[in-house]
Enzyme design. Structure first.
Site, PDB file in Angstrom:
ATOM      1  CE1 TYR A   1      54.192  73.491  34.228  1.00  0.00           C
ATOM      2  CE2 TYR A   1      52.325  72.978  35.637  1.00  0.00           C
ATOM      3  CZ  TYR A   1      53.684  72.963  35.405  1.00  0.00           C
ATOM      4  OH  TYR A   1      54.520  72.438  36.332  1.00  0.00           O
ATOM      5  CD  GLU A   2      53.737  79.863  33.380  1.00  0.00           C
ATOM      6  OE1 GLU A   2      53.017  79.895  34.390  1.00  0.00           O
ATOM      7  OE2 GLU A   2      53.958  80.850  32.672  1.00  0.00           O
TER       8      GLU A   2
END
Lengths: 569, 569
Positions: A426-427
């Site tokens: 994620y990110e």
């Protein structure tokens, strides 16, 4: 075995290695004295040890659930979160004018690191709020800031990021959520978002969603995207959450880990939203949020590496296995020792890089200096990808140190491995981070990278007298890496992308070894930091050559095998 | 996306690369003609694709449970197992005189590989039975063989291995389970065993436990251990399972993965057992079982790598993400392609090593030749550790290719990652494998290793004309590895153990690259195998140098940091 905050490491890193003194020499951060820094970290550490870490297993065993459209958090989370909020720990770097402490991001990063060690699932909640505070502070109207920031900083309300859609992951520009202009200056937001962390929460008064959507006249791709603030409950004139907005949680995902953190599918059905920043300029605002969120995710990886290491060391010192080793516990076995030293030295290296990154952010912020900003931008993808990759590797070694017990859930080693795996995704996946490094972060022709390598080489030169056996390979590695960087910046994007992951890893190897060398020099070339540095430089740094070999192959060999042959069995 | 048996790969590996023709040239295996081999693998592959793979997700979602002391297997397992047993697939290499087909271990290994891809949790059941058949066939009395082997080979009964106790894991000699002599020549076995895979099973008529225990006059350590066969139900004079024996499942473990496979705590309370082999010589019998079980676990790691690769390739070809790449799906992205090529080339390398290992076992078995036996012994720890390490690495890359979807359980990518993680631990952790390699398997002064390196270098020389760019680095790598081996065999055990894990990995790098080179040569230096070989040799083989650097550091640097400093935060 319970988590212990690594305060001595933070103190050493800040005061000796990454130069927090430069940060406190600025007007902006003059209050962050050494005493104050230590007091803050010590208090935060205590909270993590005594209040947050104890709820970590419960959040894994009792997944957050969806009941009547509302998320019910794991047992103990509400109480632990209250302690975080009441102590002012949601966002210590939040702006002073809205009730924050205005402390350096460097301190925030250390706190995020500790809180992630203690309980990643719960820590995600304040981490997302931090990103929202930053985005609003940078881009929202004063009215929105006055209303929302104090509530977010105090932790009464929490924040989320709504980017991803089923058809738009790494390619944010493909999103189809739409926004229409209402007559009163607000907007009506409609669409479905997925993978929304803490999309609802039963221990805050309101949940505030930052949502990317396209206005009717928004261009296709990222250039036509706007950013909206969409609260779950519409604040009344006093700022008290009132009427329900047109937003709901449709379902929760069943995930490999972070079971305590609800990952929501969100439905926006004409939900009232307020524009943040300018129309069609939502991506710029979102990037503000994402850049620091990336450093936040780095701290998560490192925090889990720290927790997994402590957990494994404790087990190795207690587990009797007489035959192979000497004193009767497996910590004496050479291969176990190799694993523990790897875990410890990787964690230190990643933490040093991430804190140096945070210092660069603070210096850029405080001074406006372009070189500091360039350094911060360069280090961010390295911190994120390396911090989370070693998070996963270290947690996996932690399982291995435990042997069969590591595979049994109640031991807790497996939870670290499952939880940390999301941080590589994620990110921005770690592949995306590496692409960012070789493309956007090399638009300067490598200038920021060379500036960093100059420092590495200068320090390696200075270490030649005291620690020649470490200084020499360090210098040579920096030179090797400089050469491949010179090569890289001459290549087209496809050839850069082909080797971007090994390139990033090699960069982290050089930087991490450099911090180890400096740590050894700081203790005069003898002592535990020198032992760790020696291990890292002699055993792990040589990996950079194999990585560089991969980089130099470029893209061609990746496509000589056809897609049909990839599929063939 | 469903699993497809990699029949073309097996055919190529057997007929072109690892020399199954040598095996079928022996009297023992003359029936394993090329046609027969293909027919067998094709049938087994079909079973895996159509019957076994479909139950894999259900076994993850519905853990096996304990009800009234009996294990209840996951939905669909009983039916899938019936198909395995009825088709004669439990153990195709089982002895002919007891109803087996007597086929080469090489074929058994390929079948284990495919069955693991399809459903690891269920495959563990026949895998354990295979080990028991082998141990009984080698060490049990004719009476025991006549009674048990036909039932085990047919799959009517299943077998387990009972080694581990709470205080005796890698150090088997520390076990405290005891056996006493009954008047009728049987023994009474009492004690608790942990981590017993398929310790009970509701789809076979009887479960037969091989149990390590110590007689009252057994010496401490491994030398005083005996091996007993303890059936769950005592067979009557007709061999029909009758009275319950004094053995029960106390509890099941909650694990990171292989949820469909019950991992039992077993209680033996004066259970009636029959001696297998001689008193106090149980470890020798157990080693028979463990050596081939190690190759079986290698096949598990490789099977999961195969399944994860197929799964990721299919996703990458279907997942649209327009922005970054060309044709619209992520398979065109350079970094995705790098991951997929890594997955595919590692799987091929590990499979080639494991099948060469199996051929060596068969040749040793058929000819009694000491060199073949030495080669089989040398390759076993490499097959096991490398096959399972790449199993984990490839499954993790599979998750990464899926991005956020990889973290969602229903996608299935995460299950491969959780399931495969145990293979690095059981049947001797990969650290134990590496210690075995540098200690026991180097008692010949490195002779077996040098013989293998001679072949690698001869083949590299022969490839210089056709594929100079691959042949040269291959030859150099073999030379580098020969040198570090020459160094290693001169070191004391502690220094060998310190670098045994990177040593094993470097060995696997050299051998894997060698099989890739031979594959490329076999297709004349152009085509998909050459593309894969080029990728592997140019991008992954260079890793061996960094690994060798670690090996040469020896043990000293692992102990300069004190245990107290390891613990310090």
């Amino acid at each position: 075995m319970s988590y212990r905050a690594p305060l001595a490491d933070f103190h050493f890193l800040f005061e000796t290695l990454v130069g927090l003194d430069q940060v406190r020499a600025t007007d902006m951060f003059s209050e962050a004295t050494e005493d104050m820094t230590q007091a803050i970290l010590s208090e935060a550490g205590k909270l993590c040890e005594e209040v947050i870490a104890p709820v970590n297993r419960a959040g894994d065993e009792h997944h957050s659930t969806l009941e009547n459209g509302r998320v019910r958090a794991a047992p103990g989370y509400a109480e632990a979160y209250s302690a975080i909020a009441e102590g002012g720990w949601v966002n210590v770097s939040g702006p002073v004018e809205h009730g924050g402490m205005g402390l350096p991001v460097a301190l925030q990063t250390a706190i995020n690191d500790m809180m992630s060690s203690a309980c990643l699932s719960l820590q995600l909640n304040p981490l997302l709020t931090q990103g929202q505070i930053e985005a609003l502070n940078a881009h929202a109207s004063d009215e929105l800031k006055d209303l929302y920031l104090p509530k977010l900083i105090s932790g009464e309300w929490s924040g989320t990021m709504n980017l991803t859609e089923a058809g738009a992951g790494s390619d944010v520009g493909a999103l189809v959520t739409r926004a229409e202009r209402n007559d009163d200056g607000t907007y009506a937001v409609t669409g479905q978002k997925i993978f929304i962390t803490w999309g609802d929460c039963d221990f805050v008064e309101n949940v505030c969603h930052l949502v990317l959507a396209r206005l009717p006249d928004g261009a296709p791709g990222t250039k036509g995207i706007s950013l909206f603030l969409v609260p779950r409950n519409l604040p009344d004139d006093n700022g008290t959450p009132g009427l329900a907005n047109g937003v709901k949680v449709v379902s929760l995902e069943s995930k490999l880990g972070i079971h305590g953190s609800p990952t929501c599918v969100m439905e926006f059905d004409g939900a009232r939203g307020w524009l943040v920043g300018e129309e069609h300029r939502g991506m710029a605002a979102m990037f503000t949020m994402m850049n620091n969120a990336r450093l936040g995710v780095a701290a998560q990886g490192i925090g889990l590496a720290e927790a997994a290491t402590q957990h494994a060391v404790a087990y190795a010192m207690e587990r009797k296995q007489g035959k192979v080793g000497g004193t009767g516990t497996i910590v004496e076995h050479a291969d176990v020792r190799r694993m523990l030293m790897t875990m410890k030295s990787e964690t230190f290296a990643a933490r040093a890089i991430s804190l140096a990154n945070a210092v660069a952010i603070d210096m850029g912020h405080a001074t406006g200096d372009a070189d500091w900003k360039a350094r911060a931008a360069l280090l961010t993808p390295i911190s994120k990808a390396y911090g989370t990759d070693i998070g996963h590797e270290v947690a996996s070694l932690g399982v291995q140190v435990h042997g069969g017990m590591g595979y049994i859930e109640e031991t807790g080693a497996a939870q670290y491995l499952r939880d940390v795996r999301i941080t590589q995704i994620y990110e921005g996946t770690n592949g995306i981070q590496a692409m960012d490094l070789v493309a956007r972060k090399m638009m300067d022709g490598g200038a920021a990278a060379y500036a960093l390598l100059d420092e590495v080489e200068t320090n390696a030169e200075a270490a030649r007298g005291t620690l020649p056996d470490l200084a020499k390979p360090m210098f040579n590695a920096a030179e090797n890496f400089r050469e491949v960087t010179e090569w890289l910046v001459e290549q087209d994007m496809q050839d850069r992308f082909a080797g971007c992951v090994p390139y990033l890893r090699a960069f982290a190897r050089v930087l991490g070894a450099h911090y180890h060398l400096m740590a050894a020099m700081a203790e005069g070339g003898t002592g535990p930091r020198t032992s760790l540095a020696t291990f890292h430089i002699k055993r792990l740094l040589p990996e950079h050559e194999g990585l560089i070999a991969q980089v130099r192959e470029g893209a061609e060999g990746l496509y000589t095998m056809s897609v049909e042959d990839l599929q063939a069995v």
